[in-house]
Design a protein around this motif. Structure first.
Motif, PDB file in Angstrom:
ATOM      1  N   LYS A  82       7.044  -2.904   5.327  1.00  0.00           N
ATOM      2  CA  LYS A  82       6.992  -4.263   5.872  1.00  0.00           C
ATOM      3  C   LYS A  82       8.019  -4.485   6.979  1.00  0.00           C
ATOM      4  CE  LYS A  82      10.281  -6.244   2.574  1.00  0.00           C
ATOM      5  NZ  LYS A  82      10.499  -7.237   1.494  1.00  0.00           N
ATOM      6  N   ASN A  83       9.058  -3.660   7.005  1.00  0.00           N
ATOM      7  CA  ASN A  83      10.107  -3.833   8.015  1.00  0.00           C
ATOM      8  C   ASN A  83       9.697  -3.311   9.387  1.00  0.00           C
ATOM      9  OD1 ASN A  83      11.909  -5.080   6.216  1.00  0.00           O
ATOM     10  ND2 ASN A  83      12.601  -3.087   5.448  1.00  0.00           N
ATOM     11  N   ASN A  85       7.823  -4.527  11.537  1.00  0.00           N
ATOM     12  CA  ASN A  85       7.102  -5.778  11.776  1.00  0.00           C
ATOM     13  C   ASN A  85       6.630  -5.974  13.211  1.00  0.00           C
ATOM     14  OD1 ASN A  85       9.681  -6.127  12.702  1.00  0.00           O
ATOM     15  ND2 ASN A  85      10.194  -7.820  11.352  1.00  0.00           N
ATOM     16  N   GLU A 104       3.206  -5.524   0.398  1.00  0.00           N
ATOM     17  CA  GLU A 104       4.112  -5.846   1.503  1.00  0.00           C
ATOM     18  C   GLU A 104       3.500  -5.539   2.872  1.00  0.00           C
ATOM     19  OE1 GLU A 104       6.584  -5.283  -2.146  1.00  0.00           O
ATOM     20  OE2 GLU A 104       4.942  -4.163  -1.194  1.00  0.00           O
ATOM     21  N   ILE A 105       2.518  -4.668   2.886  1.00  0.00           N
ATOM     22  CA  ILE A 105       1.903  -4.295   4.164  1.00  0.00           C
ATOM     23  C   ILE A 105       1.212  -5.483   4.817  1.00  0.00           C
ATOM     24  CG2 ILE A 105      -0.471  -3.587   3.542  1.00  0.00           C
ATOM     25  CD1 ILE A 105       0.198  -0.885   4.931  1.00  0.00           C
ATOM     26  N   THR A 106       0.856  -6.472   3.987  1.00  0.00           N
ATOM     27  CA  THR A 106       0.138  -7.651   4.511  1.00  0.00           C
ATOM     28  C   THR A 106       1.051  -8.613   5.257  1.00  0.00           C
ATOM     29  OG1 THR A 106       0.389  -8.909   2.460  1.00  0.00           O
ATOM     30  CG2 THR A 106      -1.553  -7.501   2.643  1.00  0.00           C
ATOM     31  N   SER A 107       2.332  -8.310   5.307  1.00  0.00           N
ATOM     32  CA  SER A 107       3.255  -9.155   6.066  1.00  0.00           C
ATOM     33  C   SER A 107       3.412  -8.689   7.513  1.00  0.00           C
ATOM     34  CB  SER A 107       4.630  -9.197   5.390  1.00  0.00           C
ATOM     35  OG  SER A 107       5.263  -7.936   5.468  1.00  0.00           O
ATOM     36  N   ILE A 108       2.801  -7.535   7.843  1.00  0.00           N
ATOM     37  CA  ILE A 108       2.903  -7.018   9.217  1.00  0.00           C
ATOM     38  C   ILE A 108       1.784  -7.647  10.040  1.00  0.00           C
ATOM     39  CG2 ILE A 108       3.153  -4.959  10.651  1.00  0.00           C
ATOM     40  CD1 ILE A 108       3.596  -3.335   8.125  1.00  0.00           C
TER      41      ILE A 108
END
Length: 202
Positions: A82-83, A85, A104-108
């Motif tokens: 996720k980092n 970004n 967490e991948i859905t935050s990119i």
């Protein structure tokens, strides 16, 4: 004069290196360490600058693409992904990745292409996949994914390619698929899904 030239070289050389953030670099290192990086076909030398790491594309000191397909990755995708970004494209296809697709991948939100095909991924497609508003390609075929298509997937208005064939997914394919106005490629065969595709989809 010689001293001046040496001094200029010392000043300019560091500027040639990528100045990506510590968080992004650590995310890349996590990916390397979580997926048996030392035994990749095309491995990275972590002592060298990130610009030398094959498959990593950097623009304006940001990691914008990772292409490690067919590279003998074995292990799990770390949550620290996720980092990254500013990532627009992630291709980890044709490897031996297992475990779940990290939520967490859905935050990119910059992701345009997500390709994780031909691995051994398990679990469900993250429920918040609809957060990836810029996504045009979602390629997940030939894994062991289960569950139904998340309802949020039908909000991906930019999606052009949806390939989830040869998994273990179930449930009805919703008529909301008509919301995917830009869809050009749809592949769902070799699952246990059911329902009729709307005629309008053609």
């Amino acid at each position: 004069m010689k001293k001046l030239i040496v001094l200029l070289v010392l000043i300019i050389a560091p500027l040639a290196q990528a100045q990506i953030s510590v968080a992004e670099k650590n995310a890349l290192i996590d990916l390397f360490q979580n997926t048996n990086g030392e035994n990749w076909t095309r491995t990275w030398d972590l002592t060298k600058d990130v610009t030398t790491w094959e498959g990593v594309t950097i623009s304006n000191n940001k990691v914008v693409a990772i292409d490690l397909r067919m590279n003998q990755l074995k292990g799990t995708i770390p949550a620290s992904i996720k980092n990254l970004n500013y990532l627009a494209s992630l291709n980890l296809g044709f490897n031996q990745l297992d475990g779940a697709i990290p939520s967490e991948i859905t935050s990119i939100e910059t992701l345009v292409s997500l390709q994780l095909f031909m691995n051994q991924l398990k679990g469900e497609i993250p429920a918040a996949i609809g957060n990836l508003k810029n996504l045009k390609e979602l390629v997940l075929y030939n894994n062991y994914l289960t569950g139904t298509l998340p309802t949020s997937i039908y909000s991906l208005s930019q999606l052009e390619t949806l390939q989830i064939s040869s998994n273990k997914m179930s449930g009805m394919l919703s008529e909301n698929i008509l919301n995917l106005k830009n869809l050009k490629v749809l592949s769902v065969f070799d699952n246990t899904m059911y329902g009729k595709l709307p005629k309008q989809l053609g």
